[in-house]
Design a protein around this motif. Structure first.
Motif, PDB file in Angstrom:
ATOM      1  N   ILE A 113      38.313 -12.461 -12.784  1.00  0.00           N
ATOM      2  CA  ILE A 113      37.367 -11.493 -13.359  1.00  0.00           C
ATOM      3  C   ILE A 113      36.811 -10.585 -12.270  1.00  0.00           C
ATOM      4  CG2 ILE A 113      35.085 -11.238 -14.425  1.00  0.00           C
ATOM      5  CD1 ILE A 113      35.705 -13.758 -16.062  1.00  0.00           C
ATOM      6  N   VAL A 114      36.345 -11.171 -11.167  1.00  0.00           N
ATOM      7  CA  VAL A 114      35.783 -10.379 -10.067  1.00  0.00           C
ATOM      8  C   VAL A 114      36.846  -9.467  -9.459  1.00  0.00           C
ATOM      9  CG1 VAL A 114      34.730 -10.474  -7.784  1.00  0.00           C
ATOM     10  CG2 VAL A 114      34.013 -12.092  -9.548  1.00  0.00           C
ATOM     11  N   ALA A 115      38.049  -9.999  -9.206  1.00  0.00           N
ATOM     12  CA  ALA A 115      39.131  -9.201  -8.625  1.00  0.00           C
ATOM     13  C   ALA A 115      39.504  -8.046  -9.546  1.00  0.00           C
ATOM     14  CB  ALA A 115      40.346 -10.082  -8.351  1.00  0.00           C
ATOM     15  N   GLY A 116      39.525  -8.302 -10.854  1.00  0.00           N
ATOM     16  CA  GLY A 116      39.855  -7.255 -11.815  1.00  0.00           C
ATOM     17  C   GLY A 116      38.824  -6.146 -11.836  1.00  0.00           C
ATOM     18  N   LEU A 117      37.539  -6.501 -11.813  1.00  0.00           N
ATOM     19  CA  LEU A 117      36.479  -5.490 -11.830  1.00  0.00           C
ATOM     20  C   LEU A 117      36.477  -4.662 -10.549  1.00  0.00           C
ATOM     21  CD1 LEU A 117      33.561  -7.570 -13.421  1.00  0.00           C
ATOM     22  CD2 LEU A 117      34.964  -5.805 -14.511  1.00  0.00           C
ATOM     23  N   LEU A 118      36.664  -5.332  -9.398  1.00  0.00           N
ATOM     24  CA  LEU A 118      36.737  -4.592  -8.130  1.00  0.00           C
ATOM     25  C   LEU A 118      37.953  -3.670  -8.103  1.00  0.00           C
ATOM     26  CD1 LEU A 118      35.732  -7.378  -5.559  1.00  0.00           C
ATOM     27  CD2 LEU A 118      34.347  -5.443  -6.339  1.00  0.00           C
ATOM     28  N   GLY A 119      39.079  -4.152  -8.626  1.00  0.00           N
ATOM     29  CA  GLY A 119      40.279  -3.326  -8.696  1.00  0.00           C
ATOM     30  C   GLY A 119      40.082  -2.120  -9.590  1.00  0.00           C
ATOM     31  N   PHE A 120      39.345  -2.288 -10.688  1.00  0.00           N
ATOM     32  CA  PHE A 120      39.070  -1.182 -11.615  1.00  0.00           C
ATOM     33  C   PHE A 120      38.293  -0.081 -10.901  1.00  0.00           C
ATOM     34  CE2 PHE A 120      36.664   1.025 -14.918  1.00  0.00           C
ATOM     35  CZ  PHE A 120      37.637   1.251 -15.872  1.00  0.00           C
ATOM     36  N   VAL A 121      37.285  -0.474 -10.117  1.00  0.00           N
ATOM     37  CA  VAL A 121      36.490   0.498  -9.366  1.00  0.00           C
ATOM     38  C   VAL A 121      37.338   1.200  -8.303  1.00  0.00           C
ATOM     39  CG1 VAL A 121      34.534   0.757  -7.788  1.00  0.00           C
ATOM     40  CG2 VAL A 121      34.336  -0.758  -9.774  1.00  0.00           C
ATOM     41  N   ALA A 122      38.261   0.450  -7.687  1.00  0.00           N
ATOM     42  CA  ALA A 122      39.068   0.995  -6.589  1.00  0.00           C
ATOM     43  C   ALA A 122      40.265   1.814  -7.069  1.00  0.00           C
ATOM     44  CB  ALA A 122      39.566  -0.150  -5.705  1.00  0.00           C
ATOM     45  N   ALA A 123      40.602   1.744  -8.344  1.00  0.00           N
ATOM     46  CA  ALA A 123      41.830   2.376  -8.858  1.00  0.00           C
ATOM     47  C   ALA A 123      41.965   3.855  -8.506  1.00  0.00           C
ATOM     48  CB  ALA A 123      41.919   2.178 -10.374  1.00  0.00           C
ATOM     49  N   PRO A 124      40.935   4.703  -8.718  1.00  0.00           N
ATOM     50  CA  PRO A 124      41.111   6.130  -8.401  1.00  0.00           C
ATOM     51  C   PRO A 124      41.332   6.402  -6.925  1.00  0.00           C
ATOM     52  CG  PRO A 124      38.825   5.639  -8.978  1.00  0.00           C
ATOM     53  CD  PRO A 124      39.626   4.422  -9.313  1.00  0.00           C
ATOM     54  N   PHE A 125      40.772   5.557  -6.049  1.00  0.00           N
ATOM     55  CA  PHE A 125      40.974   5.728  -4.611  1.00  0.00           C
ATOM     56  C   PHE A 125      42.376   5.252  -4.213  1.00  0.00           C
ATOM     57  CE2 PHE A 125      36.485   4.827  -5.457  1.00  0.00           C
ATOM     58  CZ  PHE A 125      35.904   6.002  -4.982  1.00  0.00           C
ATOM     59  N   ARG A 284      43.906   1.355 -13.728  1.00  0.00           N
ATOM     60  CA  ARG A 284      42.728   0.945 -14.495  1.00  0.00           C
ATOM     61  C   ARG A 284      43.123  -0.008 -15.622  1.00  0.00           C
ATOM     62  NH1 ARG A 284      41.281   6.638 -14.338  1.00  0.00           N
ATOM     63  NH2 ARG A 284      39.656   7.009 -12.773  1.00  0.00           N
ATOM     64  N   ALA A 285      44.255   0.280 -16.274  1.00  0.00           N
ATOM     65  CA  ALA A 285      44.715  -0.602 -17.352  1.00  0.00           C
ATOM     66  C   ALA A 285      45.075  -1.978 -16.806  1.00  0.00           C
ATOM     67  CB  ALA A 285      45.930   0.025 -18.056  1.00  0.00           C
ATOM     68  N   ASP A 286      45.779  -2.006 -15.677  1.00  0.00           N
ATOM     69  CA  ASP A 286      46.132  -3.284 -15.039  1.00  0.00           C
ATOM     70  C   ASP A 286      44.890  -4.104 -14.716  1.00  0.00           C
ATOM     71  OD1 ASP A 286      48.822  -2.965 -15.130  1.00  0.00           O
ATOM     72  OD2 ASP A 286      49.132  -2.714 -12.993  1.00  0.00           O
ATOM     73  N   THR A 287      43.935  -3.445 -14.047  1.00  0.00           N
ATOM     74  CA  THR A 287      42.764  -4.164 -13.552  1.00  0.00           C
ATOM     75  C   THR A 287      41.800  -4.540 -14.669  1.00  0.00           C
ATOM     76  OG1 THR A 287      41.764  -2.014 -13.002  1.00  0.00           O
ATOM     77  CG2 THR A 287      42.919  -3.172 -11.242  1.00  0.00           C
TER      78      THR A 287
END
Length: 462
Positions: A113-125, A284-287
């Motif tokens: 869950i934590v890795a997914g949320l952090l990945g979602f935030v990092a996706a555009p970068f 974003r979909a992945d994360t």
């Protein structure tokens, strides 16, 4: 103006059969991680079936996100999403480090869950790395995706388990070969719809052939429940442990790297190149799919490279076909007996079809490399070294055995290491020092111009 093939909606029967073909191609990859992790924890047969169904259900939800999309989420390409195998080793390490095995899954779910949320935030970068993926890099990575998947097909061709008595037997290899021949014959001598579902028909015929040989196991159908819903937090509320979170964050970076490469590959195949916006939406979909998955007892999700081969071979590029496949995955998660029908297909049969699917991915990479300017020595070196680095985990699985377990998460992925090598080498050979090279070229040119003027040639003037 007609719709792009990616946005085309096909007739219902064609959508259903080709969608099911995608599910058949990726089913084994989705159910393997929960089976491996569940066995390490010591789950009962009932809980193991539940965990497998949950992973199918969440794979379907993630596929919907990727293909149909909402807001700026989803690449809207024919992508199948499912449980990433990159997370298996770290999850097994978490299981081993957890004193009470009943806490293992909650700890894994919290970390995902934590890795997914952090990945979602990092996706555009993360998506801004698109400029570092010219054809010489994407072609190399696509080729590596196919090459990395081929050993999976060869393993399936030998049988369900390396510990089984019939593993690698003439019967299993013959069944895989027969399935391969059937798919090739259908592709060569049929047309239209039948030709496009050649892989699905090959799986059906191969399974029928396997029945009298005693290779087909129908017990999953007999033992499966008709209805079953993945109750949220069935194994307990998520727990958040720092070491587990760090481990899964590393897996998320690897997963995002591979998904970026997969999107670039699929964009080339469907003639809709993946730009920075598309990659950001896909990540974003992945994360987000990964962050939501543990709520329904599923694991980290990522794009499935093996389905790229199916798109490349059939040339059916509609994302709605894959969305229908996602619907089948959700149905299987809600109806275990439906999931068990796919489980009946023997691994050797899947292996025979996999040779065609995964080989098609490698062939697509070679096609991209043809357009990458291999007449330039620099590009030849980039491809040569990157392929060599990416093939190391395939040909020498223990090559990095002395490295820390965390580092091996990246190093043992030929796609990730080859991708990183290609990007770095492309920077070194085709970007760094470019201005200096241009100045050197001008310095070489100017004396020649001066010489021409001295010799009597009159330079053109405005």
């Amino acid at each position: 103006m007609s719709a792009h093939p990616v946005d085309e909606k096909l007739p219902a029967l064609k959508m259903a059969t080709t969608g099911l073909q995608h599910v058949a191609a990726m089913y084994a990859g989705v159910v393997a991680p929960p089976l491996i992790v569940g066995a390490a924890i010591g789950l009962t047969a009932t809980d193991l079936t539940f965990l497998t169904g949950a992973c199918l259900f969440t794979a379907g939800l993630a596929t919907f996100l990727q293909t149909l999309g909402i807001w700026n989420i989803g690449a809207r390409l024919p992508f199948v999403n499912g449980v990433t195998f990159a997370g298996v080793a770290p999850m097994l390490a978490i299981v081993a480090a957890t004193g009470d095995k009943d806490d293992a899954l909650p700890v894994i779910f919290g970390a995902v869950i934590v890795a997914g949320l952090l990945g979602f935030v990092a996706a555009p970068f993360f998506s801004k790395a698109i400029r570092f993926f010219p054809p010489v890099v994407t072609g190399t990575v696509i080729t590596l995706i196919g090459i990395s998947l081929l050993p999976v097909a060869f393993g399936w061709a030998q049988g369900a388990s390396p510990t089984a008595d019939d593993y690698g037997s003439a019967t299993n290899l013959g069944l895989a070969g027969a399935t391969l021949v059937i798919v090739l014959l259908l592709r060569r001598f049929t047309r239209g719809f039948v030709k496009q579902i050649a892989v699905l028909l090959g799986l059906v015929v191969g399974t029928v052939i396997a029945v009298p040989l005693g290779v087909t196991d129908f017990s999953p159908v007999a033992d499966a429940d008709v209805v079953g819903f993945p109750t949220p937090f069935h194994f307990g509320a998520p727990q958040f442990q720092t070491a587990a979170i760090i481990s899964m964050c590393v897996v998320m970076v690897v997963s995002m790297t591979e998904s970026t490469a997969d999107m670039l590959a699929l964009g080339e195949i469907v003639d809709r190149p993946a730009d920075e916006k598309t990659i950001a939406a896909g990540l974003r979909a992945d994360t987000l799919g990964s962050a939501v998955s543990p709520l329904f007892n599923g694991f980290m999700c990522s794009a499935f490279a093996q389905n790229i081969g199916l798109v490349a071979m059939t040339r059916i590029r509609s994302r709605y076909v894959v969305a229908v496949g996602g619907g089948f995955l959700v149905l299987m998660g809600l109806c275990p007996v439906a999931a068990s029908l796919i489980a009946v297909v023997p691994r050797p049969v899947l292996g025979g079809a996999g040779v065609v699917l995964f080989g098609s991915v490698a062939a697509s990479g070679i096609q991209t490399l043809v357009r990458a300017g291999l007449d330039k020595d620099n590009n030849v070196l980039i491809v040569a070294v990157s392929l060599a680095v990416g093939i190391i985990p395939i040909t020498a699985p223990e090559f990095y055995h002395a490295f820390p377990e965390t580092a091996r998460i990246v190093l043992d992925s030929g796609i990730s290491t080859g991708c990183v090598a290609a990007v770095l080498l492309n920077l070194v050979f085709n970007h760094l020092g470019r201005d200096r090279d241009a100045r050197d070229a001008r310095d070489v040119t100017h004396p020649m111009e001066a010489g021409e003027e001295i010799s009597g040639a009159t330079p053109a003037r405005p």
